[in-house]
Design a protein around this motif. Structure first.
Motif, mmCIF file in Angstrom:
data_model
loop_
_atom_site.group_PDB
_atom_site.id
_atom_site.type_symbol
_atom_site.label_atom_id
_atom_site.label_comp_id
_atom_site.label_asym_id
_atom_site.label_seq_id
_atom_site.Cartn_x
_atom_site.Cartn_y
_atom_site.Cartn_z
ATOM 1 N N ARG A 83 20.854 7.286 -13.942
ATOM 2 C CA ARG A 83 21.406 8.639 -13.767
ATOM 3 C C ARG A 83 21.225 9.128 -12.339
ATOM 4 N NH1 ARG A 83 19.385 9.547 -19.199
ATOM 5 N NH2 ARG A 83 17.376 10.126 -18.308
ATOM 6 N N LYS A 84 20.052 8.870 -11.765
ATOM 7 C CA LYS A 84 19.794 9.324 -10.393
ATOM 8 C C LYS A 84 20.658 8.582 -9.375
ATOM 9 C CE LYS A 84 15.025 10.901 -11.097
ATOM 10 N NZ LYS A 84 13.597 10.673 -10.773
ATOM 11 N N ARG A 106 16.969 4.292 -17.647
ATOM 12 C CA ARG A 106 18.085 5.234 -17.763
ATOM 13 C C ARG A 106 17.987 6.319 -16.700
ATOM 14 N NH1 ARG A 106 16.738 5.176 -23.365
ATOM 15 N NH2 ARG A 106 18.098 3.737 -24.523
ATOM 16 N N ASP A 107 16.789 6.776 -16.462
ATOM 17 C CA ASP A 107 16.597 7.806 -15.436
ATOM 18 C C ASP A 107 17.009 7.278 -14.065
ATOM 19 O OD1 ASP A 107 15.536 10.470 -14.694
ATOM 20 O OD2 ASP A 107 14.086 9.271 -13.546
ATOM 21 N N ASP A 158 13.695 4.402 -21.141
ATOM 22 C CA ASP A 158 13.845 5.761 -20.603
ATOM 23 C C ASP A 158 13.741 5.759 -19.088
ATOM 24 O OD1 ASP A 158 14.127 6.736 -23.165
ATOM 25 O OD2 ASP A 158 11.995 7.260 -23.379
ATOM 26 N N ASP A 189 22.745 7.679 -25.058
ATOM 27 C CA ASP A 189 21.760 8.646 -24.562
ATOM 28 C C ASP A 189 22.355 10.051 -24.607
ATOM 29 O OD1 ASP A 189 19.618 9.888 -23.340
ATOM 30 O OD2 ASP A 189 20.336 9.417 -21.317
ATOM 31 N N PRO A 190 21.891 10.940 -25.481
ATOM 32 C CA PRO A 190 22.455 12.295 -25.567
ATOM 33 C C PRO A 190 22.366 13.061 -24.260
ATOM 34 C CG PRO A 190 21.037 11.829 -27.459
ATOM 35 C CD PRO A 190 20.825 10.716 -26.480
ATOM 36 N N ALA A 191 21.333 12.772 -23.460
ATOM 37 C CA ALA A 191 21.172 13.505 -22.210
ATOM 38 C C ALA A 191 22.220 13.123 -21.170
ATOM 39 C CB ALA A 191 19.766 13.253 -21.646
ATOM 40 N N SER A 192 22.971 12.069 -21.415
ATOM 41 C CA SER A 192 23.939 11.582 -20.417
ATOM 42 C C SER A 192 25.376 11.916 -20.789
ATOM 43 C CB SER A 192 23.796 10.058 -20.263
ATOM 44 O OG SER A 192 22.484 9.707 -19.890
ATOM 45 N N LYS A 193 25.589 12.828 -21.738
ATOM 46 C CA LYS A 193 26.931 13.105 -22.226
ATOM 47 C C LYS A 193 27.869 13.569 -21.114
ATOM 48 C CE LYS A 193 29.423 15.636 -25.825
ATOM 49 N NZ LYS A 193 29.307 16.566 -26.961
ATOM 50 N N LEU A 252 24.186 3.998 -20.800
ATOM 51 C CA LEU A 252 23.920 5.400 -21.141
ATOM 52 C C LEU A 252 24.667 5.883 -22.377
ATOM 53 C CD1 LEU A 252 24.199 6.915 -17.531
ATOM 54 C CD2 LEU A 252 22.127 6.193 -18.725
#
Length: 792
Positions: free
Chosen positions: A503-504, A499-500, A496, A546-550, A543
């Motif tokens: 994304r950043k 992944r963060d 996690d 990862d659902p948050a990265s759709k 990612l």
């Protein structure tokens, strides 16, 4: 160009069997007409392939010998005469005086007093027919109407047949296209604006009588000096030579037309390239909705050179099909591993995307890639084993590759250090070690064929996870974080966190999509700075679950689709490997039955194309000139414009790459990032005589170099001199093409410069110009002024 018929009969198979010419009906030019002085005739032909098939499927027989065609028998037939032959043989012989004056080709007109000019030959393909499926009748015969090109040569016809019962047969035949008297201007494939070239025009007489006639030479979109026209006399069974001085004064397509009254007329086209320096702007994305974008004006851009090119990628299937076709043509250990992996997994991937695999094509690709991989796998290190392991194991039915994959995995497992890392050495950063560890861990996980192999993979992953956990605080860049996630060795809170960080690290692109930029000093496991495409692909793999990265994944996919080119994919083999995996992970949804794509500039349509039927599986490429803006200044791409790209209907899995290209007058540029290339500015040479060329380059150490030395029209590189440089290790490889020589050089040691000498042979006389030469190192590039060649 006239219509011809080719009859094929497979007598080795029972006459009652219905045959399918499933492999090919291929007419391929035997490029020896120039050498032997052989000419051809684009008139009607009936060629019979009779008797038992003696050539096995796929064999290549030697071409038939070529001889001048006698006036009384314009076409010699194999297998007897047909009605056309009988009619031809009954025609009267030409009168001696008329045949002497006009050549035997004009005897029909001469008999009637008609001396009109001969038809102009202008169609010159190398291969003009490919029929993958021809169904014969009950007797095993088929007629295929074709148009024979204007090329004067010997044509080879290959026919392969099979019956429903499994019987196979094949035949190879040839026919000669010939003219008794013909004109043959020898033109270069391109010129550069400002070139002045002396074009040879060969006049050939294959008859037994002397031929005389008026030679007329004209040019379109080029300036032609006086002196080429005039009356010419060609001896019997001989030739004469004329010259035309041509000046390329306009960018585009120039035409040179030469005719000998009553005998032959030919028109050749020449690409005239701009002089100066090319400038491109690119945009990419997906067509999930109409896209509006702007381009800034390019000051001093030549409106006559402005072009816009649109590539539309219909999902993963089209890219996969394209890569299967071109991947084995690329060279390098990483490219070989990529091609091998692609060939091994293609059947399953194609089936999953709704395509029927071609076992023969996949087998051929596997054989080519396997041969290279076996050679590369004789001596292993961590980098090579990481590349080969997964690719070799993708071929479970091949015992040689299976053994290579097992050996590579076993080597990696033994090479893992007690702290869980791989590789490393003097000068290695922690970041590079972590990327190498991620790649090796992923490679070991590819072997799960036995219980022991699965246990070994778990042990390697556990030790690597420990190394990743201990150094997690020092993983500050998105590329390394994505590589660690893609290894599959981390999970839970650590995954996690990484992944963060990925994304950043994502950043917007100029066209509104997103990509993963590469930080300063970040390198791959081989020490080379990764490209944006490679980093973006790794971000997708990191990612994708990862659902948050759709939302981010859609933008990353747009960047990947937009960065693809047919010639090179996304980059080298390492980049292509991860990028293809990322594309396949993102775009698996089927496309609509038909999609129309339109590009507008300032509200006016510029390009339009439709994807439907078979095209839905391929890359759609549209290209055209940029409108000049209705006479406004500045014109073309020198002015800013608003562009709109629309797909009807809109499709999320439809990616596009838009390229705007123009040329600027040459201006001396300052060296970029320590890059300098010295090349000869002026070259004096003689036609047919080798000339020595020396290149010297200065570049940062530790980064591989790409040097493109631009050459003028007609300059051919002396390959033996370059092969010697490869053998000595001065260069890794080279690619010679019309107008350029590309050299690929290993990274220079600190304080070292690159120097290379090779020979080129000019084949055209005149004052010729090259394009601008180029040197690249990583993301940096520098241009070198064009050179001028004076060739006697």
């Amino acid at each position: 160009m006239t219509e011809a018929r080719t009859k094929m009969r497979a007598t080795s198979v029972r006459a009652s069997t219905r045959l399918a010419l499933a492999a090919a009906l291929l007419a391929a030019c035997q490029a020896r007409s120039r050498e032997a002085g052989v000419s051809g005739d684009p008139s009607s032909l009936t060629q019979e392939l009779a008797g038992p098939a003696t050539a096995p499927a796929g064999s290549a027989a030697a071409p038939a010998s070529v001889a001048p065609v006698a006036p009384s028998a314009p076409h010699r037939k194999r297998g007897g005469k047909d009605a056309a032959d009988e009619a031809e043989s009954r025609k009267p012989e030409p009168k001696n005086a008329e045949a002497n004056e006009l050549g035997t080709v004009g005897y029909k007109q001469a008999l009637d007093g008609d001396r009109r000019e001969a038809p102009t030959r202008a169609w010159f393909p190398e291969t003009f027919l490919f029929e993958p499926l021809v169904v014969t009748d009950a007797r095993g015969a088929a007629v295929v109407p074709v148009r024979v090109p204007d090329r004067l040569t010997t044509w080879r016809v290959l026919a392969l047949a099979h019956a429903r019962t499994g019987a196979q047969g094949g035949a190879v035949a040839s026919f000669v296209g010939t003219l008794p008297t013909y004109v043959d201007p020898v033109v270069p494939p391109f010129l550069v604006r400002g070139d002045q070239v002396r074009v040879p025009i060969q006049l050939v007489n294959t008859t037994d009588r002397e031929v005389a006639g008026e030679l007329l030479v004209t040019a379109d979109r080029a300036a032609l000096a006086a002196g080429a026209d005039g009356r010419r006399t060609i001896p019997a069974q001989g030739s004469a030579l004329a010259h035309a001085v041509l000046t390329a004064d306009q960018v585009g397509t120039a035409k040179l037309r030469a005719s000998l009254a009553g005998s032959d007329a030919v028109e050749r086209t020449i690409e005239v390239r701009p002089s100066g320096r090319p400038v491109t702007q690119t945009r990419s994305g997906t067509l999930a909705a109409p896209r509006t974008l702007t381009t800034d004006g390019t000051p001093r851009a030549d409106p006559g050179t402005d072009r816009v090119r649109l590539q539309v990628f219909p999902g993963a299937l089209s890219i996969l099909r394209t890569e299967l076709a071109v991947s084995t043509a690329r060279t390098g250990s990483a490219d070989d591993s990529y091609a091998l992996l692609l060939a091994g997994r293609a059947a399953g991937l194609l089936a999953a995307l709704g395509e029927t695999p071609d076992p023969a094509a996949l087998r051929e690709a596997s054989i080519v890639a396997a041969q290279r991989a076996v050679r590369a796998g004789r001596t292993l290190d961590v980098e090579r084993a990481s590349l080969l392991a997964e690719a070799a194991l993708a071929h479970p039915g091949n015992p040689v590759l299976g053994r290579l994959g097992e050996r590579a995995v076993a080597y990696l497992a033994r090479a893992q250090r007690p702290d869980g890392t791989f590789a490393g050495g003097a000068g290695w950063t922690l970041q590079r070690v972590l990327v190498a560890t991620a790649e090796a861990t992923r490679a070991v996980a590819a072997d799960r064929s036995t219980v022991a192999a699965r246990q070994r993979a778990l042990q390697v992953a556990a030790r690597a996870a420990g190394a990743f956990a201990r150094t997690a605080d020092q993983v500050t860049d998105g590329y390394t974080a994505a590589a660690v996630l893609a290894s599959g060795a981390v999970s839970g809170a650590l995954a996690d966190t990484l992944r963060d960080r990925v994304r950043k690290a994502l950043a917007p692109t100029t066209d509104g999509a997103r990509a993963l930029p590469v930080g300063e000093g970040v390198v791959r496991s081989d020490g080379v700075a990764p490209t944006r495409a490679e980093a973006t692909a790794l971000a997708v793999l990191a990612l994708v679950d990862d659902p948050a990265s759709k939302a981010a994944l859609a933008d990353l996919g747009a960047t990947l689709l937009g960065g693809y080119t047919i010639a090179g994919g996304w980059g080298d083999g390492r980049v292509n490997l991860v990028a293809m995996q990322a594309v396949l992970a993102l775009f698996r949804e089927p496309l609509p039955r038909s999609v129309t794509v339109t590009l507008e500039m300032d509200g006016a349509p510029v390009l339009r194309g439709t994807l439907e039927g078979q095209k839905l599986r391929d890359v759609l490429t549209l290209e055209g000139a940029v409108p000049d803006g209705g006479g406004r200044a500045p014109a073309g791409l020198a002015a800013p414009h608003t562009w709109k790209l629309v797909a009807e209907p809109a499709v999320p899995g439809l990616g596009y790459a838009l390229t705007f290209a123009s040329w600027l007058p040459w201006e001396t540029a300052a060296p970029s990032a320590g890059l300098e290339l010295a090349a000869p500015a002026r070259v004096a040479a003689t036609v047919g005589q080798p000339v020595e060329l020396t290149l010297t380059a200065v570049a940062p150490s530790g980064v591989p170099l790409h040097v493109q030395h631009a050459l003028p029209a007609g300059a051919q590189v002396d390959r033996p001199s370059l092969d010697a440089q490869v053998a000595e290790g001065a260069i890794e490889r080279y690619v010679a093409a019309d107008g350029a020589l590309d050299l690929y050089v290993a990274a220079l040691a600190p304080g070292k410069t690159f120097s290379l000498s090779y020979r080129a042979i000019p084949t055209l006389a005149g004052t010729l110009h090259s394009g601008a030469s180029l040197i690249e190192a990583g993301p940096h590039r520098s241009w070198v002024p064009p050179s001028t060649w004076t060739v006697r």
